[in-house]
Design an enzyme around this catalytic site. Structure first.
Site, PDB file in Angstrom:
ATOM      1  N   THR A   1      27.241  56.563  31.663  1.00 62.87           N
ATOM      2  CA  THR A   1      27.040  58.107  31.467  1.00 62.87           C
ATOM      3  C   THR A   1      27.386  58.323  30.265  1.00 62.87           C
ATOM      4  OG1 THR A   1      27.756  58.173  34.005  1.00 62.87           O
ATOM      5  CG2 THR A   1      28.017  60.123  32.647  1.00 62.87           C
TER       6      THR A   1
ATOM      7  N   LEU B   1      24.732  56.368  41.699  1.00 64.86           N
ATOM      8  CA  LEU B   1      25.289  55.990  42.970  1.00 64.86           C
ATOM      9  C   LEU B   1      26.908  56.399  43.132  1.00 64.86           C
ATOM     10  CD1 LEU B   1      27.807  53.697  42.166  1.00 64.86           C
ATOM     11  CD2 LEU B   1      25.859  52.269  41.457  1.00 64.86           C
TER      12      LEU B   1
ATOM     13  N   ASN C   1      26.983  65.728  37.817  1.00 68.16           N
ATOM     14  CA  ASN C   1      28.326  65.433  38.264  1.00 68.16           C
ATOM     15  C   ASN C   1      29.296  66.511  37.902  1.00 68.16           C
ATOM     16  OD1 ASN C   1      27.913  62.846  38.854  1.00 68.16           O
ATOM     17  ND2 ASN C   1      29.289  61.919  37.308  1.00 68.16           N
TER      18      ASN C   1
ATOM     19  N   PHE D   1      29.365  68.156  49.819  1.00 62.62           N
ATOM     20  CA  PHE D   1      30.262  68.221  48.725  1.00 62.62           C
ATOM     21  C   PHE D   1      30.953  69.706  48.862  1.00 62.62           C
ATOM     22  CE2 PHE D   1      30.570  65.015  45.685  1.00 62.62           C
ATOM     23  CZ  PHE D   1      29.915  63.939  46.390  1.00 62.62           C
TER      24      PHE D   1
ATOM     25  N   GLY E   1      38.794  63.263  42.622  1.00 58.53           N
ATOM     26  CA  GLY E   1      39.465  62.103  41.560  1.00 58.53           C
ATOM     27  C   GLY E   1      38.199  61.169  41.072  1.00 58.53           C
TER      28      GLY E   1
ATOM     29  N   CYS F   1      34.914  59.202  37.553  1.00 58.84           N
ATOM     30  CA  CYS F   1      33.691  59.802  36.857  1.00 58.84           C
ATOM     31  C   CYS F   1      33.940  61.327  36.767  1.00 58.84           C
ATOM     32  CB  CYS F   1      32.448  59.462  37.581  1.00 58.84           C
ATOM     33  SG  CYS F   1      32.183  57.733  37.108  1.00 58.84           S
TER      34      CYS F   1
ATOM     35  N   LYS G   1      38.877  58.150  47.292  1.00 57.28           N
ATOM     36  CA  LYS G   1      38.082  58.358  48.440  1.00 57.28           C
ATOM     37  C   LYS G   1      37.840  57.309  49.361  1.00 57.28           C
ATOM     38  CE  LYS G   1      33.355  58.281  47.727  1.00 57.28           C
ATOM     39  NZ  LYS G   1      32.057  58.195  47.404  1.00 57.28           N
TER      40      LYS G   1
HETATM   41  P1  NAD Z   1      33.898  49.569  34.397  1.00 58.39           P
HETATM   42  O1  NAD Z   1      35.143  49.840  33.733  1.00 58.39           O
HETATM   43  O2  NAD Z   1      34.468  49.424  36.106  1.00 58.39           O
HETATM   44  O3  NAD Z   1      33.370  48.665  34.062  1.00 58.39           O
HETATM   45  C1  NAD Z   1      32.995  48.443  32.749  1.00 58.39           C
HETATM   46  C2  NAD Z   1      32.655  46.965  32.336  1.00 58.39           C
HETATM   47  O4  NAD Z   1      32.157  46.580  31.037  1.00 58.39           O
HETATM   48  C3  NAD Z   1      34.273  46.239  32.303  1.00 58.39           C
HETATM   49  O5  NAD Z   1      34.228  45.091  33.332  1.00 58.39           O
HETATM   50  C4  NAD Z   1      34.103  45.693  30.920  1.00 58.39           C
HETATM   51  O6  NAD Z   1      35.009  44.591  30.749  1.00 58.39           O
HETATM   52  C5  NAD Z   1      32.884  45.451  30.446  1.00 58.39           C
HETATM   53  N1  NAD Z   1      32.484  45.558  28.916  1.00 58.39           N
HETATM   54  C6  NAD Z   1      33.039  46.412  28.232  1.00 58.39           C
HETATM   55  N2  NAD Z   1      32.442  46.115  27.162  1.00 58.39           N
HETATM   56  C7  NAD Z   1      31.901  45.221  27.167  1.00 58.39           C
HETATM   57  C8  NAD Z   1      30.934  44.298  26.102  1.00 58.39           C
HETATM   58  N3  NAD Z   1      30.779  44.569  24.973  1.00 58.39           N
HETATM   59  N4  NAD Z   1      30.349  43.187  26.634  1.00 58.39           N
HETATM   60  C9  NAD Z   1      30.467  42.958  28.094  1.00 58.39           C
HETATM   61  N5  NAD Z   1      30.894  43.667  28.812  1.00 58.39           N
HETATM   62  C10 NAD Z   1      31.576  44.821  28.293  1.00 58.39           C
HETATM   63  O7  NAD Z   1      33.194  50.993  34.383  1.00 58.39           O
HETATM   64  P2  NAD Z   1      31.988  51.674  35.849  1.00 58.39           P
HETATM   65  O8  NAD Z   1      32.764  52.200  36.653  1.00 58.39           O
HETATM   66  O9  NAD Z   1      31.002  50.470  36.040  1.00 58.39           O
HETATM   67  O10 NAD Z   1      31.180  52.805  34.824  1.00 58.39           O
HETATM   68  C11 NAD Z   1      30.235  52.194  33.762  1.00 58.39           C
HETATM   69  C12 NAD Z   1      29.639  53.396  33.297  1.00 58.39           C
HETATM   70  O11 NAD Z   1      28.714  53.998  34.532  1.00 58.39           O
HETATM   71  C13 NAD Z   1      30.269  54.737  32.975  1.00 58.39           C
HETATM   72  O12 NAD Z   1      29.736  55.244  32.061  1.00 58.39           O
HETATM   73  C14 NAD Z   1      30.618  55.508  34.381  1.00 58.39           C
HETATM   74  O13 NAD Z   1      30.624  56.852  33.981  1.00 58.39           O
HETATM   75  C15 NAD Z   1      29.013  55.235  34.857  1.00 58.39           C
HETATM   76  N6  NAD Z   1      28.963  55.599  36.133  1.00 58.39           N
HETATM   77  C16 NAD Z   1      30.007  54.940  37.081  1.00 58.39           C
HETATM   78  C17 NAD Z   1      29.788  55.114  38.399  1.00 58.39           C
HETATM   79  C18 NAD Z   1      30.911  54.665  39.481  1.00 58.39           C
HETATM   80  O14 NAD Z   1      30.707  54.847  40.568  1.00 58.39           O
HETATM   81  N7  NAD Z   1      31.961  53.925  38.821  1.00 58.39           N
HETATM   82  C19 NAD Z   1      28.621  55.874  38.892  1.00 58.39           C
HETATM   83  C20 NAD Z   1      27.544  56.295  38.006  1.00 58.39           C
HETATM   84  C21 NAD Z   1      27.782  56.122  36.839  1.00 58.39           C
HETATM   85  C1  UGA Z   2      30.427  60.600  41.951  1.00 60.10           C
HETATM   86  C2  UGA Z   2      29.006  61.182  42.248  1.00 60.10           C
HETATM   87  O1  UGA Z   2      29.009  61.626  43.613  1.00 60.10           O
HETATM   88  C3  UGA Z   2      27.794  60.114  42.100  1.00 60.10           C
HETATM   89  O2  UGA Z   2      26.682  60.691  42.295  1.00 60.10           O
HETATM   90  C4  UGA Z   2      28.170  59.683  40.288  1.00 60.10           C
HETATM   91  O3  UGA Z   2      27.001  58.754  40.354  1.00 60.10           O
HETATM   92  C5  UGA Z   2      29.437  59.136  40.147  1.00 60.10           C
HETATM   93  O4  UGA Z   2      30.256  60.073  40.737  1.00 60.10           O
HETATM   94  C6  UGA Z   2      29.488  58.824  38.790  1.00 60.10           C
HETATM   95  O5  UGA Z   2      29.075  59.365  37.961  1.00 60.10           O
HETATM   96  O6  UGA Z   2      30.490  57.748  38.893  1.00 60.10           O
HETATM   97  P1  UGA Z   2      32.056  59.089  43.280  1.00 60.10           P
HETATM   98  O7  UGA Z   2      33.073  59.499  42.062  1.00 60.10           O
HETATM   99  O8  UGA Z   2      31.942  57.449  43.634  1.00 60.10           O
HETATM  100  O9  UGA Z   2      30.730  59.559  42.762  1.00 60.10           O
HETATM  101  O10 UGA Z   2      32.609  59.757  44.659  1.00 60.10           O
HETATM  102  P2  UGA Z   2      32.368  61.073  45.249  1.00 60.10           P
HETATM  103  O11 UGA Z   2      31.826  60.765  46.639  1.00 60.10           O
HETATM  104  O12 UGA Z   2      31.351  62.100  44.315  1.00 60.10           O
HETATM  105  O13 UGA Z   2      33.802  61.797  45.253  1.00 60.10           O
HETATM  106  C7  UGA Z   2      34.453  62.091  43.879  1.00 60.10           C
HETATM  107  C8  UGA Z   2      35.667  62.770  44.361  1.00 60.10           C
HETATM  108  O14 UGA Z   2      35.274  63.993  45.133  1.00 60.10           O
HETATM  109  C9  UGA Z   2      36.484  61.906  45.577  1.00 60.10           C
HETATM  110  O15 UGA Z   2      37.907  62.144  45.199  1.00 60.10           O
HETATM  111  C10 UGA Z   2      36.294  62.777  46.723  1.00 60.10           C
HETATM  112  O16 UGA Z   2      37.336  62.600  47.802  1.00 60.10           O
HETATM  113  C11 UGA Z   2      36.083  64.139  46.551  1.00 60.10           C
HETATM  114  N1  UGA Z   2      35.428  64.974  47.303  1.00 60.10           N
HETATM  115  C12 UGA Z   2      33.999  64.781  47.470  1.00 60.10           C
HETATM  116  C13 UGA Z   2      35.875  66.067  47.719  1.00 60.10           C
HETATM  117  O17 UGA Z   2      37.320  66.451  47.701  1.00 60.10           O
HETATM  118  N2  UGA Z   2      35.254  66.905  48.504  1.00 60.10           N
HETATM  119  C14 UGA Z   2      33.918  66.642  49.035  1.00 60.10           C
HETATM  120  O18 UGA Z   2      33.256  67.487  49.572  1.00 60.10           O
HETATM  121  C15 UGA Z   2      33.363  65.681  48.207  1.00 60.10           C
END
Ligand code: NAD
Ligand code: UGA
Length: 468
Positions: free
Chosen positions: A120, A152, A226, A267, A275, A278, A338
């Site tokens: 992101t 996701l 988001n 939502f 929390g 993201c 969550k």
């Molecule tokens: P994360 O911190 O769990 O994972 C990032 C991984 O990248 C780590 O394991 C780290 O060691 C690795 N890394 C960093 N630099 C590297 C490099 N140069 N080479 C190889 N590996 C490297 O992060 P995440 O939660 O997977 O999120 C990644 C991105 O996706 C963020 O921008 C986040 O905002 C976005 N995103 C996350 C979610 C989610 O649910 N967690 C959902 C949608 C989008």
């Molecule tokens: C969120 C978005 O829903 C995803 O679409 C997005 O890809 C992701 O962030 C991201 O960019 O990382 P996520 O953080 O996994 O996903 O979880 P959510 O289900 O969105 O919940 C986020 C927080 O909001 C949690 O703490 C949850 O308890 C809270 N929440 C959610 C509420 O308090 N009320 C609601 O009605 C829904």
């Protein structure tokens, strides 16, 4: 297609596994050796439904894990960037990990590469990645950078990836668009869903809406999505405060608001605030982008402030009730940010528990998945129980802090038997006040009247309203 996924965190691991499940040859790279070793040893690393079974059928065949990014980049046509974009001290997204990967790709690539930016990022990052690659040895036409944000949710990550509402592809060339359609083809034509052994589609499954846009639009869609979701949560939490002060019931209000199809039910659950890794950082980053563009950023600031106040308000309520009931030993259900995940990043539950530990309370906690992670950060007089009933044993009050489904199905008479006092503080509104009243619990939730019991005398009465 041969695809490298750089980053094996939440998104990288899920994307790599699902892309292999769709039939691609995937190399998943991480620069943390222990992560790669664990993945190669058969561990799943995150708690996510369907992940173990998908890894079991792809690992070692179509999916491998390595620390060798050069090898992965040389071997692959498409390279997915899935590294972290944490919040910097000034609110902006820290793009240093994304930039480091862009440089690695530029230096290692031989021939055409499709770079798929999935982390992101703020709008216009695609252009800065392109520039960086040109400065580091790539030439025009030898690569494309596509913005393909990931939507996701943790807890349902695999299903969200395989059955998304939409796939957004911000691409500038025909070649990039064609390759992206090829990567997602079995999701777009629905053939994956009918494949034997496929992860079952959700009940309301439709083929995804495939949206090709400019890179800037794709980037903006992600931040705006988001922030909008966070706004819905802060909005309902604001309404919950008003409901609580006036004797309205936020669950009734939520139903009424959500039944307008223009608003929708999702939502709109009031609680202790959002929390996770993201929403907090993405709202801050979007606020920083808005300020840079001369746009009104106060709305985004308000989302953040309401969220912080929601947690503080719950903590205040908990303190008052804990004092009123003269509690020493507290039971906590839920530590993850969550339900459905073991992730505790920016978890409101962790913040509440740490505050109570700092105030000297003794806590016994249970979370179905997040206790190991919580134990690494929580400090104070805390112990962990093997289930909810053990956590509740001899507790003077029980706090529900994460919306795990299993907590909503607890046997209340069993819970009451093991507790020292029948007092529940529910930060996620998992129960109705009527149910709690019938079960003879003093029950304090969010945006609703408290259910009170006269401790010794027996008959229970509802306070109307809690703050009134
Ligand atoms: P994360 O911190 O769990 O994972 C990032 C991984 O990248 C780590 O394991 C780290 O060691 C690795 N890394 C960093 N630099 C590297 C490099 N140069 N080479 C190889 N590996 C490297 O992060 P995440 O939660 O997977 O999120 C990644 C991105 O996706 C963020 O921008 C986040 O905002 C976005 N995103 C996350 C979610 C989610 O649910 N967690 C959902 C949608 C989008
Ligand atoms: C969120 C978005 O829903 C995803 O679409 C997005 O890809 C992701 O962030 C991201 O960019 O990382 P996520 O953080 O996994 O996903 O979880 P959510 O289900 O969105 O919940 C986020 C927080 O909001 C949690 O703490 C949850 O308890 C809270 N929440 C959610 C509420 O308090 N009320 C609601 O009605 C829904």
């Amino acid at each position: 297609m041969e695809i490298a996924v750089i980053g094996s965190g939440y998104v990288g691991l899920v994307a790599a596994t699902c892309l292999a499940e769709l039939g691609h040859e995937v190399l998943c790279v991480d620069n943390k050796l222990e992560r790669v070793e664990a993945l190669n040893e058969g561990k799943t690393l995150i708690h996510e439904e369907y992940l173990a079974e998908l890894l079991a059928r792809t690992r070692g065949s179509r999916l491998s894990f390595t620390t060798d990014s050069n090898y992965a980049i040389r071997k692959s046509t498409a390279i997915v960037i899935a590294v972290g974009t944490p919040q910097s001290s000034n609110g902006h997204a820290d793009l240093s990990y994304v930039e480091a990967v862009a440089v690695e790709i530029a230096r290692a690539a031989t021939g055409y590469r499709l770079v798929i930016e999935k982390s992101t990022v703020p709008v216009c990052t695609n252009a800065s990645i392109r520039k960086l690659m040109l400065e580091n040895g790539c030439h025009e036409g030898s690569f494309d950078v596509v913005s393909n944000p990931e939507f996701l949710r943790e807890g349902t990550a695999i299903r969200d990836f395989l059955y998304p509402d939409r796939i957004v592809v911000g691409a500038a060339t025909h070649r990039a668009k064609r390759l992206m359609r090829e990567i997602y083809s079995s999701l777009l034509d629905g053939s994956y869903a009918s494949q034997p052994g496929a992860v079952p589609p959700p009940d309301d499954f439709n083929k995804p809406f495939y949206l090709e846009t400019s890179p800037q639009s794709a980037e903006l869609i992600k931040h705006a999505s988001n922030s909008f979701l966070a706004m819905k949560i802060s909005f309902i939490n604001l309404v919950a405060t008003i409901a609580e002060a006036t004797g309205a019931d936020i669950e009734e209000v939520r139903l009424g608001i959500g039944s307008d199809s223009r608003i929708g039910h999702r939502f709109l659950r009031a609680g202790i605030g959002y929390g996770g890794s993201c929403f907090p950082k993405d709202v801050a980053a979007f606020e920083a982008v808005a300020a840079t563009c001369g746009a009104e950023w106060e709305l985004l600031d308000a989302i953040r402030r309401i969220n912080e106040r929601q947690l503080a308000r719950f903590l205040e309520k908990a303190r008052d009730r804990i004092e009123e009931w003269e509690c020493r030993n507290l039971s906590v259900l839920g530590l993850a940010f969550k339900g459905g995940t073991d992730d505790i990043r920016e978890s409101p539950a962790i913040q509440v528990v740490q505050a109570l530990l700092d105030e000297g309370y003794s806590v016994t906690a249970f979370d179905p998945a997040a206790m190991a992670h919580a134990a690494q950060v929580l400090q104070g007089n805390i112990s962990y129980a093997a289930d909810a009933y053990l956590a509740a044993e001899n507790a003077d009050a029980l706090l529900i802090l994460t919306e795990w489904d299993e907590f909503a199905n607890l046997d209340l008479s069993r819970l009451k038997q093991v507790m020292n006092q029948p007092v529940i503080l529910d930060g996620r509104n998992l129960f109705s006040p009527e149910t709690m009243s019938s079960a003879d619990f003093a029950y304090y939730s969010v945006g609703r009247a408290a259910v009170a019991i006269a401790a010794e005398e027996g008959p229970k009465q509802a306070e109307q309203p809690e703050n009134g």
